[in-house]
Design an enzyme around this catalytic site. Structure first.
Site, short mmCIF file in Angstrom:
data_model
loop_
_atom_site.label_atom_id
_atom_site.label_comp_id
_atom_site.label_asym_id
_atom_site.label_seq_id
_atom_site.Cartn_x
_atom_site.Cartn_y
_atom_site.Cartn_z
N LEU A 80 0.83 -1.21 0.00
CA LEU A 80 0.00 0.00 0.00
C LEU A 80 0.87 1.26 0.00
O LEU A 80 0.53 2.26 -0.68
CB LEU A 80 -0.90 -0.06 1.24
CG LEU A 80 -2.09 0.86 1.36
CD1 LEU A 80 -2.89 0.92 0.07
CD2 LEU A 80 -2.97 0.40 2.52
N LEU A 134 9.84 0.94 14.01
CA LEU A 134 8.92 1.69 14.87
C LEU A 134 9.32 1.59 16.35
O LEU A 134 8.81 2.33 17.18
CB LEU A 134 7.48 1.18 14.70
CG LEU A 134 6.80 1.45 13.35
CD1 LEU A 134 5.50 0.67 13.24
CD2 LEU A 134 6.55 2.94 13.14
N GLY A 140 3.64 -1.68 9.78
CA GLY A 140 3.28 -2.70 10.76
C GLY A 140 3.14 -4.05 10.08
O GLY A 140 3.28 -4.17 8.87
N TYR A 173 -3.74 -9.82 15.01
CA TYR A 173 -3.58 -8.68 14.08
C TYR A 173 -4.77 -7.72 14.17
O TYR A 173 -4.59 -6.50 14.34
CB TYR A 173 -3.42 -9.24 12.65
CG TYR A 173 -3.59 -8.22 11.56
CD1 TYR A 173 -2.67 -7.20 11.40
CD2 TYR A 173 -4.70 -8.27 10.70
CE1 TYR A 173 -2.84 -6.24 10.40
CE2 TYR A 173 -4.86 -7.32 9.70
CZ TYR A 173 -3.94 -6.31 9.56
OH TYR A 173 -4.11 -5.37 8.57
P1 NAI Z 1 2.70 -4.57 3.84
O1 NAI Z 1 2.99 -5.72 4.74
O2 NAI Z 1 2.93 -4.75 2.38
O3 NAI Z 1 3.52 -3.28 4.30
C1 NAI Z 1 3.77 -2.98 5.63
C2 NAI Z 1 5.10 -2.28 5.71
O4 NAI Z 1 5.36 -1.97 7.08
C3 NAI Z 1 6.27 -3.15 5.21
O5 NAI Z 1 7.00 -2.49 4.20
C4 NAI Z 1 7.09 -3.39 6.44
O6 NAI Z 1 8.49 -3.45 6.19
C5 NAI Z 1 6.74 -2.20 7.32
N1 NAI Z 1 6.94 -2.51 8.73
C6 NAI Z 1 6.54 -3.62 9.39
N2 NAI Z 1 6.95 -3.57 10.67
C7 NAI Z 1 7.62 -2.39 10.81
C8 NAI Z 1 8.29 -1.79 11.89
N3 NAI Z 1 8.36 -2.38 13.09
N4 NAI Z 1 8.87 -0.59 11.70
C9 NAI Z 1 8.80 0.02 10.48
N5 NAI Z 1 8.20 -0.53 9.40
C10 NAI Z 1 7.61 -1.72 9.56
O7 NAI Z 1 1.18 -4.17 4.12
P2 NAI Z 1 0.22 -3.27 3.23
O8 NAI Z 1 -0.70 -4.15 2.48
O9 NAI Z 1 1.02 -2.28 2.50
O10 NAI Z 1 -0.65 -2.55 4.35
C11 NAI Z 1 -0.25 -1.31 4.89
C12 NAI Z 1 -1.03 -1.05 6.17
O11 NAI Z 1 -2.42 -1.07 5.88
C13 NAI Z 1 -0.80 -2.09 7.26
O12 NAI Z 1 -0.82 -1.46 8.51
C14 NAI Z 1 -2.00 -3.00 7.12
O13 NAI Z 1 -2.31 -3.63 8.35
C15 NAI Z 1 -3.07 -2.03 6.69
N6 NAI Z 1 -4.11 -2.67 5.92
C16 NAI Z 1 -3.87 -3.04 4.62
C17 NAI Z 1 -4.86 -3.62 3.87
C18 NAI Z 1 -4.66 -3.94 2.44
O14 NAI Z 1 -5.61 -4.40 1.82
N7 NAI Z 1 -3.48 -3.73 1.86
C19 NAI Z 1 -6.17 -3.93 4.46
C20 NAI Z 1 -6.31 -3.49 5.84
C21 NAI Z 1 -5.32 -2.87 6.51
C1 15L Z 2 -5.81 -6.80 5.87
O1 15L Z 2 -5.93 -6.22 6.92
C2 15L Z 2 -4.49 -7.17 5.32
O2 15L Z 2 -3.48 -6.27 5.68
C3 15L Z 2 -4.50 -7.33 3.82
O3 15L Z 2 -3.29 -8.00 3.41
C4 15L Z 2 -5.70 -8.15 3.36
O4 15L Z 2 -5.61 -9.43 3.85
C5 15L Z 2 -6.99 -7.49 3.87
O5 15L Z 2 -6.94 -7.24 5.24
C6 15L Z 2 -8.22 -8.36 3.60
O6 15L Z 2 -9.00 -8.59 4.53
O7 15L Z 2 -8.42 -8.74 2.44
#
Ligand code: NAI
Ligand code: 15L
Length: 270
Positions: free
Chosen positions: A16, A51, A72, A139
């Site tokens: 994202l 973080l 995260g 989570y």
């Molecule tokens: P992702 O796993 O691709 O990216 C998360 C990033 O956070 C990674 O680049 C990782 O290196 C970094 N990260 C993890 N732990 C860390 C730490 N301790 N310190 C600094 N950086 C850290 O996940 P994505 O898909 O990009 O999601 C981004 C955010 O949106 C997350 O918080 C996720 O929970 C939330 N989210 C995403 C959804 C989606 O559909 N992509 C759905 C719901 C929530």
């Molecule tokens: C989330 O919260 C996750 O970060 C993402 O990878 C997807 O699994 C999304 O929810 C989902 O529910 O499809």
């Protein structure tokens, strides 16, 4: 509040984060400061920091107008790992913002904060944004914590947050469930922009989806911020239904908002 221009984007190396660092500067003119625990490809100025590193966080938020907090663990993991990255990490971010006077955070919450909520069927009403929390995983529990932390920092310290319960934000939906909660990247940028710029949000929780034909949840609190979604997952429906079939009302992983995150262990497709 004047429109924020300089925004710290945490999680910039993630899926994202990569989409948003492509869209937010070009579409809305943001000047992004990037942070991730991993190097951000093609971005030599990005801050590589965990973080857990409170000094690095304080420096990272210094002088920014707002934070878009995406960093995260983004799937289920062990409680210990979730505790460190998502719970303590988000606390550290809010503390850094408080110490440095940052007034607005947009927090990437998730549908999994309320994942055990039954998905609507037939004429059932859409899931309201004040539906009781029902995390489906450690989570999801960490996202529930993040929303409460945001409320605390608004009530006690006047830091505003929009908690965006993101559905599934990917270039395309990849499961039948995602047809109902998909957030296109372009609508994601629209929603984050609205969350960064709306006036007087206090702590507002919104659902994060496109205007999907098969929508499960109510988007009115997001629309009230000025979000006007333009996309609909329906163009992917025929293909996904042919591959995966309709959701099974008898299957424990297909009857709840959180899909297979509600099963133990979580399994694909969710
Ligand atoms: P992702 O796993 O691709 O990216 C998360 C990033 O956070 C990674 O680049 C990782 O290196 C970094 N990260 C993890 N732990 C860390 C730490 N301790 N310190 C600094 N950086 C850290 O996940 P994505 O898909 O990009 O999601 C981004 C955010 O949106 C997350 O918080 C996720 O929970 C939330 N989210 C995403 C959804 C989606 O559909 N992509 C759905 C719901 C929530
Ligand atoms: C989330 O919260 C996750 O970060 C993402 O990878 C997807 O699994 C999304 O929810 C989902 O529910 O499809």
């Amino acid at each position: 509040m004047p429109a924020p221009r300089t925004v710290l984007l945490t999680g910039a190396a993630g899926g994202l984060g990569t989409l948003m660092r492509g869209l937010l500067p070009t579409t809305y003119g943001y000047d992004l400061r990037l942070l991730d625990v991993r190097p951000v490809e093609g971005e030599p100025d990005a801050i590589t920091a965990d973080l857990a590193d409170t000094a690095a966080l304080r420096e990272a938020v210094r002088g920014v107008d707002a934070v878009l907090h995406l960093a995260g663990i983004s799937l289920e993991s062990t409680f210990e790992k979730i505790l460190r990255a998502n719970i303590e990490g988000t606390y550290n971010l809010y503390e850094a913002a408080r110490e440095e006077g940052v007034r607005r955070i947009v927090f990437a919450s998730s549908n999994h904060a309320v994942g055990f909520t039954p998905r609507p069927r037939g004429d059932d009403p859409l899931i309201p944004v004040d539906t009781p929390r029902r995390p489906d995983t450690f989570y999801g529990l960490s996202k529930s914590f993040g929303e409460d932390l945001a409320q605390l920092y608004w009530d006690k310290h006047g830091i505003e947050t929009v908690s965006v319960r993101i559905g599934s934000c990917f270039p395309e939906p990849s499961s039948v469930r995602m047809l109902s909660i998909w957030l296109s990247p372009e609508d994601g940028a629209r929603l984050f922009h609205a969350a960064l710029t709306a006036e007087d949000v206090g702590h507002t929780v919104v659902h994060g989806s496109s205007a999907n034909t098969r929508l499960w949840w109510d988007l009115s609190s997001a629309r009230a911020l000025g979000y006007a979604p333009q996309d609909d997952s329906e163009r992917y429906a025929e293909k996904l239904l042919a591959e995966q079939g309709e959701l099974d009302p008898a299957h424990p992983g297909q009857t709840r908002l959180g899909g297979h995150f509600c099963t133990n262990p979580p399994v694909w497709p969710y």
